[in-house]
Motif scaffolding. Structure first.
Motif, PDB file in Angstrom:
ATOM      1  N   LEU A  17      45.979  46.542  41.828  1.00  0.00           N
ATOM      2  CA  LEU A  17      46.185  44.835  42.604  1.00  0.00           C
ATOM      3  C   LEU A  17      46.706  44.033  41.520  1.00  0.00           C
ATOM      4  CD1 LEU A  17      44.856  43.051  44.205  1.00  0.00           C
ATOM      5  CD2 LEU A  17      42.966  42.466  43.053  1.00  0.00           C
ATOM      6  N   VAL A 292      37.874  41.979  39.193  1.00  0.00           N
ATOM      7  CA  VAL A 292      39.594  41.474  39.620  1.00  0.00           C
ATOM      8  C   VAL A 292      39.140  39.121  39.452  1.00  0.00           C
ATOM      9  CG1 VAL A 292      40.965  40.700  41.130  1.00  0.00           C
ATOM     10  CG2 VAL A 292      38.867  42.466  41.147  1.00  0.00           C
ATOM     11  N   THR A 293      39.241  38.680  38.266  1.00  0.00           N
ATOM     12  CA  THR A 293      39.457  37.895  37.850  1.00  0.00           C
ATOM     13  C   THR A 293      41.007  37.249  37.678  1.00  0.00           C
ATOM     14  OG1 THR A 293      39.071  37.357  35.047  1.00  0.00           O
ATOM     15  CG2 THR A 293      37.292  37.442  37.357  1.00  0.00           C
ATOM     16  N   GLU A 294      41.515  36.416  37.608  1.00  0.00           N
ATOM     17  CA  GLU A 294      42.966  36.637  37.080  1.00  0.00           C
ATOM     18  C   GLU A 294      42.941  36.573  35.197  1.00  0.00           C
ATOM     19  OE1 GLU A 294      43.922  32.487  40.215  1.00  0.00           O
ATOM     20  OE2 GLU A 294      43.855  32.608  37.976  1.00  0.00           O
ATOM     21  N   GLU A 295      42.673  35.733  34.707  1.00  0.00           N
ATOM     22  CA  GLU A 295      41.998  36.376  32.802  1.00  0.00           C
ATOM     23  C   GLU A 295      42.280  37.856  32.850  1.00  0.00           C
ATOM     24  OE1 GLU A 295      40.116  34.269  34.252  1.00  0.00           O
ATOM     25  OE2 GLU A 295      40.364  32.302  33.265  1.00  0.00           O
ATOM     26  N   ALA A 296      41.433  38.661  33.577  1.00  0.00           N
ATOM     27  CA  ALA A 296      41.668  40.023  33.535  1.00  0.00           C
ATOM     28  C   ALA A 296      42.777  41.221  33.759  1.00  0.00           C
ATOM     29  CB  ALA A 296      40.242  40.194  34.037  1.00  0.00           C
ATOM     30  N   CYS A 297      43.066  40.824  35.037  1.00  0.00           N
ATOM     31  CA  CYS A 297      44.287  40.984  35.593  1.00  0.00           C
ATOM     32  C   CYS A 297      45.292  40.522  34.338  1.00  0.00           C
ATOM     33  CB  CYS A 297      45.070  39.894  36.487  1.00  0.00           C
ATOM     34  SG  CYS A 297      45.496  41.203  38.303  1.00  0.00           S
ATOM     35  N   ASN A 299      44.832  40.430  31.219  1.00  0.00           N
ATOM     36  CA  ASN A 299      44.369  41.465  29.831  1.00  0.00           C
ATOM     37  C   ASN A 299      45.018  42.572  30.253  1.00  0.00           C
ATOM     38  OD1 ASN A 299      43.883  39.204  28.311  1.00  0.00           O
ATOM     39  ND2 ASN A 299      41.926  39.493  29.144  1.00  0.00           N
TER      40      ASN A 299
ATOM     41  N   THR B 145      41.191  38.665  47.140  1.00  0.00           N
ATOM     42  CA  THR B 145      40.208  40.043  46.429  1.00  0.00           C
ATOM     43  C   THR B 145      40.494  38.842  44.904  1.00  0.00           C
ATOM     44  OG1 THR B 145      41.719  41.166  46.401  1.00  0.00           O
ATOM     45  CG2 THR B 145      40.293  41.737  48.053  1.00  0.00           C
ATOM     46  N   ILE B 146      41.021  38.450  44.592  1.00  0.00           N
ATOM     47  CA  ILE B 146      41.485  37.622  43.211  1.00  0.00           C
ATOM     48  C   ILE B 146      40.108  36.692  42.770  1.00  0.00           C
ATOM     49  CG2 ILE B 146      42.430  36.651  41.291  1.00  0.00           C
ATOM     50  CD1 ILE B 146      45.058  38.399  41.404  1.00  0.00           C
ATOM     51  N   ALA B 147      38.725  36.608  42.589  1.00  0.00           N
ATOM     52  CA  ALA B 147      38.360  36.418  42.163  1.00  0.00           C
ATOM     53  C   ALA B 147      38.594  35.047  41.247  1.00  0.00           C
ATOM     54  CB  ALA B 147      36.816  36.426  41.714  1.00  0.00           C
ATOM     55  N   ARG B 148      38.337  33.785  41.328  1.00  0.00           N
ATOM     56  CA  ARG B 148      39.076  33.238  40.832  1.00  0.00           C
ATOM     57  C   ARG B 148      39.339  32.748  39.194  1.00  0.00           C
ATOM     58  NH1 ARG B 148      37.448  28.011  43.139  1.00  0.00           N
ATOM     59  NH2 ARG B 148      36.433  27.808  41.835  1.00  0.00           N
ATOM     60  N   ASN B 149      38.140  33.079  38.574  1.00  0.00           N
ATOM     61  CA  ASN B 149      38.090  33.156  36.943  1.00  0.00           C
ATOM     62  C   ASN B 149      36.748  33.819  36.650  1.00  0.00           C
ATOM     63  OD1 ASN B 149      39.026  29.831  37.722  1.00  0.00           O
ATOM     64  ND2 ASN B 149      40.142  30.686  36.738  1.00  0.00           N
ATOM     65  N   LYS B 150      37.114  34.014  35.096  1.00  0.00           N
ATOM     66  CA  LYS B 150      36.344  34.313  33.771  1.00  0.00           C
ATOM     67  C   LYS B 150      35.290  33.608  33.838  1.00  0.00           C
ATOM     68  CE  LYS B 150      37.048  38.207  30.366  1.00  0.00           C
ATOM     69  NZ  LYS B 150      37.065  38.743  31.259  1.00  0.00           N
TER      70      LYS B 150
END
Lengths: 324, 324
Positions: A17, A292-297, A299, B145-150
């Protein structure tokens, strides 16, 4: 934006992803081979490029088999976009001296949040309540509105106390749960009670949270025996890998009410789900999106670039998988 | 099992869930009047028994109006099965010297768990993922599948730092959230930053969690203005009372995407829900069951028996509502 010279190309399998999300940025920095963009079957694609592939970058569900590894004579490095590396033939990598690295702790806290979210959801019937409300059956007769159990005071057994397991323990401890764990080895500096065997842990737990690696030893470790010890009120949460649980036996136990409920972000044969569970209100199923979060992606993108840069300049890598 | 002599009877309004769950045990100890068991309309029922009613025991959604209070000359005591007492005419009680007691902290931790569960659910799309899986649309195209936020690192503003708010703060702090709060007064011994005004709190928050009492001052406190400051990525969780939020404006903001999502266990006109929200994946709605666990129900039964015993023997009550 530097474009370092690449002796060899990086074969992308999956694609992960993070690769789809950052394809432009990745492609400006490194030389990737993208088999999914051609109509050529994968084995033929690999055969065509085999002399140039120095590294593989793979998603959690793209097998890196002995066959693939053997067809790539220049392969020196396999980089997983996931924490789990059960989809990579580690024995063959070891034999060839190929370095394997994973995502490290990039999304440990995200996966821990998912475990806690699934647990509260099952215990306090959030998804079930949400479904009920939207089906316009509230207020309703009977005791439905009694959420099954209080979370505080429950004994939570954590299976695998790595980064993710520790984050889960900290969170549930703050919610008043009583934590114990099993792991390959007892952890130094951890005060939670340790049980060397899964059966001991389960006998002392109301809830099991699975956060260990999938290995030969943990494959189907959670079977009918374990579930019967956990008992009718017991809850199982799995954010690790589906095959740690014997899914067929889990389905049987859930359907028969031999355990109380489950929250599952992972499955034995993803993306296939046990459809027998779809009608049960005490089950919450999510499509493997804990990490899967935007921030983790973001990082993960940084982490992978760093590792690819290190690879190209012969520097030590981060998050090498040591314990094969 | 003693049956203490009762100078007056206890009128049950609702009835509270705990009364239904423990009706036999309650009835062995005290003398209850149960209007819902007769076909007589409530005002007439009350008129018939008015001389005998010394106490009212009411659910969270049964109004104890000035009219009811005025029709009960012997009433000395109103006991709520809930933490919130907004459904009781406190001014009329004060005027008459009638003592009001609530459930105290009986289920503070349960409601806090619900708030955390709803928050993780919205942020990590658990109910949405569950729906998706059961609708057999995984794997799917696009970035769903991207969860929105950390959750870690998010700034959470807590509105009302009583027992429940403090439990929520502790839990979310353990998950890496950055906590601040507003409350009637700044709390001693609390190190989280305090903002005296809601607009200041919101301007410094990514997520709002509502856990204050519903009063004249807090009615519709969360309005369109507040939501626009919170912004498109903002999330609102409400486990307090529906009318603290202007629900009409909340629905508008959610439908237009002016805020990012909401998790609601309470509504302005329960059991009616804003059906406009039923189709939105970023909304999780539960039927006001945050407080309701089997254990809390048992604790509440004990708490109420203790208070009724105290009442009958002229001893001080627990959880008197002081701040009218």
């Amino acid at each position: 934006m530097t474009t370092p010279p690449l002796a060899t190309s990086i074969l992308v399998l999956g694609p992960p992803l993070v690769f789809k999300a950052y394809e432009t940025e990745f492609s400006e920095k490194f030389n990737f081979l993208k088999p999914w963009k051609t109509p050529i079957p994968l084995p033929q694609f690999i055969a065509t490029h085999s002399a140039n592939v120095g590294a593989i970058f793979c998603s959690a569900v793209s097998p890196v088999t002995a066959e693939i590894i053997q067809s790539l004579p220049e392969l020196r490095f396999v980089l997983a976009s996931s924490t789990g590396v059960n989809h990579i033939d580690l024995r063959e990598c070891e034999r060839r001296g190929i370095v394997v690295a994973n995502a490290g702790s990039t999304f440990s806290d995200d996966v821990a949040d998912m475990a806690v979210g699934l647990l509260i959801d099952v215990v306090k019937r959030i998804s079930a309540g949400n479904r009920l409300v939207k089906a316009r059956v509230w207020p309703c007769e009977g005791d439905y509105t009694i959420a099954r159990n209080k979370l505080g005071g429950k004994r939570v057994g954590i299976v695998g106390l790595g980064n993710i397991g520790l984050h889960i323990a900290t969170r549930l401890n703050a919610m008043g749960c009583i934590i114990s764990y099993t792991s390959r080895t007892m952890k130094p500096h951890v005060t939670f009670p340790f049980y060397p065997a899964i059966h001991q842990l389960v006998a002392n737990s109301d809830i099991l949270v699975i956060s260990c690696a999938l290995t030969k030893q943990t494959h189907h470790m959670i079977d009918r025996d374990v579930m019967l010890i956990l008992g009718k009120e017991g809850v199982i949460i799995n954010v690790a890998r589906g095959a740690i649980i014997n899914e067929k036996e889990l389905v049987e136990c859930l359907v028969k009410g031999e355990i109380g409920g489950a929250g599952l972000d992972v499955f034995e044969n993803e993306p296939n789900f046990p459809e027998e569970l779809f009608g049960l209100d005490n089950i919450v199923l999510t499509p493997h999106h804990g990490a899967v979060t935007e921030e983790a992606c973001r990082n993960l993108y940084d982490h992978i670039c760093k590792n690819l840069d290190a690879l190209l300049s012969n520097k030590p890598l981060e998050c090498e998988v040591m314990n094969m």
